[in-house]
Scaffold this active site. Structure first.
Site, mmCIF file in Angstrom:
data_model
loop_
_atom_site.group_PDB
_atom_site.id
_atom_site.type_symbol
_atom_site.label_atom_id
_atom_site.label_comp_id
_atom_site.label_asym_id
_atom_site.label_seq_id
_atom_site.Cartn_x
_atom_site.Cartn_y
_atom_site.Cartn_z
ATOM 1 N N ASP A 143 -54.488 -14.029 -6.734
ATOM 2 C CA ASP A 143 -55.799 -13.918 -6.082
ATOM 3 C C ASP A 143 -55.692 -14.297 -4.602
ATOM 4 O O ASP A 143 -56.640 -14.762 -4.003
ATOM 5 C CB ASP A 143 -56.829 -14.797 -6.795
ATOM 6 C CG ASP A 143 -56.410 -16.260 -6.841
ATOM 7 O OD1 ASP A 143 -55.248 -16.557 -6.452
ATOM 8 O OD2 ASP A 143 -57.222 -17.115 -7.242
ATOM 9 N N GLU A 144 -54.496 -14.120 -4.047
ATOM 10 C CA GLU A 144 -54.277 -14.433 -2.624
ATOM 11 C C GLU A 144 -54.140 -13.145 -1.831
ATOM 12 O O GLU A 144 -53.402 -12.252 -2.219
ATOM 13 C CB GLU A 144 -52.984 -15.245 -2.452
ATOM 14 C CG GLU A 144 -52.980 -16.581 -3.148
ATOM 15 C CD GLU A 144 -51.572 -17.176 -3.178
ATOM 16 O OE1 GLU A 144 -50.789 -16.874 -2.245
ATOM 17 O OE2 GLU A 144 -51.265 -17.893 -4.134
#
Lengths: 344, 198
Positions: A244-245
């Site tokens: 989720d980066e």
């Protein structure tokens, strides 16, 4: 001994079909069959040599005395007719000639490929020992082989581009993946372009994944990717660096104030509830950014660390916000950083 | 095997039996692709497998198909370049026959890694020739059949009337008998040295 003049002409017609025999007065006495064809089939006997041929090299006056002096030398000539065809030649005085006639033997040199089409020459127009036909064969064969190679190269080039694109693309979101990060940043730094580097972490994404399942998580990531695309410019780069980066590279540079506006808009849009089947997913995002012109000599690693540092400061400060990097955010010791990561 | 040879078989199948037939054959022979690259080299086992597969699918002897390939290489519009390169060898069919000894060298001149079998022409009289194809004992005697088709089409191209007979092969050679009945039987197709296609 060479026999009758007509026998000599027949001999020359076979051995050098592009020869011309010139009288001491400068008039043409006889021309080989191929040369007659090249000259359009009109009678050439009795016409003046220098009226039909322009001598380009060696430079000399248009006289028979000068021409005779060029015996054995390489000649460069041009037809004075509309074709202006260039020719190579060599001349020798006729041996035992009571009158001092000259024989000039001609060829097309490198313009032969064009000449063959122009004059519709065939195998029979060249002496049996002349390699012109072999050369034409080779030209044609090699251009066919070259075409095949070029086609292969184009196809390989296409395959290479497709493979590279695949290697740099995140399959779920269609964004760039981590592998694209270094080439993009290297290019910007080498070009001396100012840019902004922004790290973005989704907040509460883990909960979505844990409670609603991976399908919901994947859906959220796709929606996030769409929002990131909509809120950035065409030339900006969006990279999904891991789960989720995300990493956003804004080039050309946006003013620091504007960067904050963009971050605020991103957060606002990402916080809007995302529907998945009959469920509602809620996430937010923390962002940290740094600007290349704040560094005297921008380096990828350093800028990545600083953007990361700002990101974790934003998380520390309560998430759902953006912080621009300032030197005082830099952790005093590496352990601080590890602790910050753990808390995040 | 040189890609040019496999590519020739591919083009023959595409132009004669259609794209569908080719794709089916490529799948059946497990080529991994439906297109050969003329400028790459392929495993030697592929070519005979292709020919066997084609013979089965078309229900024709391999020899017949090889002859058809030879004819195709000269007479089909998409192989016009091959026809032209062959026509460079001579002004009439007899000259062409006499130049066959040079054919492998000519091929190598154009594509250095294209190795063709050695050819030896024997001239019994002005009408009767025999052509020996020497490819070495370890290579199956197939090239002779391609040559029969190719010679027949070249005779047509020059407007000559010939009878051709493949006499079979042994010990790495094949023999083809050529009976030239009439060298100017028909008009033949035109050929100009400087008329490069496309």
């Amino acid at each position: 001994m060479i026999g009758q003049p007509s026998q000599l002409c027949a001999l020359l017609d076979t051995l050098c079909p592009m020869h011309v025999m010139v009288d001491p007065t400068g008039h043409i006495r006889h021309a080989g069959p191929t040369l007659i064809k090249v000259l359009g089939g009109a009678p050439v006997r009795g016409r003046r040599f220098f009226e039909m041929f322009e001598l380009l090299r060696p430079t000399m006056p248009c006289t028979m005395v000068a021409l005779r002096a060029a015996s054995g030398q390489r000649l460069h000539l041009r037809l004075r007719d509309g074709s202006r065809s260039e020719m190579k030649g060599v001349l020798m005085p006729l041996p035992d000639g009571p009158d001092g006639a000259l024989v000039v033997n001609l060829s097309f040199g490198l313009s032969v490929v064009a000449a063959v089409s122009r004059y519709d020459l065939t195998n029979a127009d060249f002496a049996a020992t002349d390699l012109t036909v072999e050369m034409l064969y080779l030209v044609e064969a090699k251009s066919a082989a070259m075409d095949a190679s070029r086609k292969l190269n184009l196809r390989l080039q296409g395959a290479k581009i497709a493979a590279e694109e695949q290697a740099f693309t995140d399959t779920l979101t269609g964004l760039h993946n981590r592998r694209a990060l270094e080439p993009v940043l290297t290019r910007l730094i080498e070009a001396g372009e100012d840019f902004a580097l922004m790290h973005l972490d989704l907040d509460h994404f883990k909960q979505v994944n844990d409670t609603l399942g991976h399908a919901a998580g994947d859906h959220v990531l796709e929606v996030v990717a769409a929002i990131l695309r909509e809120e950035t410019r065409k030339g900006d780069t969006i990279i999904r660096a891991g789960g989720d980066e995300f990493v956003l590279i804004f080039a050309p540079l946006i003013k620091a104030g504007n960067l904050n506006d963009i971050a605020a808009r991103l957060i606002r849009r990402l916080e809007q509830p995302i529907a998945f089947r009959d469920q509602i997913c809620r996430i937010s995002a923390s962002l940290g950014s740094t600007l290349s012109h704040d560094y005297p000599d921008p380096a990828i690693e350093r800028m990545m660390e600083d953007a990361d540092c700002a990101l974790y400061a934003a998380k520390e400060a309560g998430r759902g916000r953006h912080l621009a990097f300032t030197p005082d955010l830099r952790p005093r010791a590496p352990s601080d950083r590890a602790a910050a990561r753990q808390r995040a | 095997m040189h890609g040019l040879i496999n590519r020739a078989i591919e083009m023959f199948v595409r132009d004669t039996y259609g794209r569908k037939a080719w794709v089916a054959l490529a799948v059946r022979c497990d080529l991994g692709s439906t297109e050969f690259e003329a400028m790459l080299t392929y495993d030697d086992a592929i070519t005979p497998a292709l020919l066997r597969g084609l013979a089965r699918e078309q229900d024709k002897p391999v020899e017949t198909l090889l002859e058809d390939i030879g004819t195709y290489l000269v007479s089909h519009p998409s192989a016009e370049r091959v026809r032209r390169l062959l026509r460079f060898s001579g002004d009439d069919f007899t000259e062409f026959l006499r130049s066959l000894d040079d054919l492998p060298a000519r091929a190598r001149l154009a594509v250095p890694d294209l190795i063709l079998p050695r050819l030896e022409l024997r001239e019994h009289n002005l009408q009767n020739f025999s052509l020996k194809v020497c490819h070495g004992a370890d290579i199956p005697p197939v090239f002779g059949h391609v040559l029969v088709g190719l010679l027949r089409a070249m005779a047509d191209d020059y407007g000559a009337l010939v009878l051709l007979d493949h006499k079979g092969g042994s010990g790495g050679t094949e023999v083809i008998c050529v009976n030239l009945l009439e060298s100017a039987f028909a008009k033949g197709r035109s050929f100009a040295l400087g008329q490069v296609p496309r």
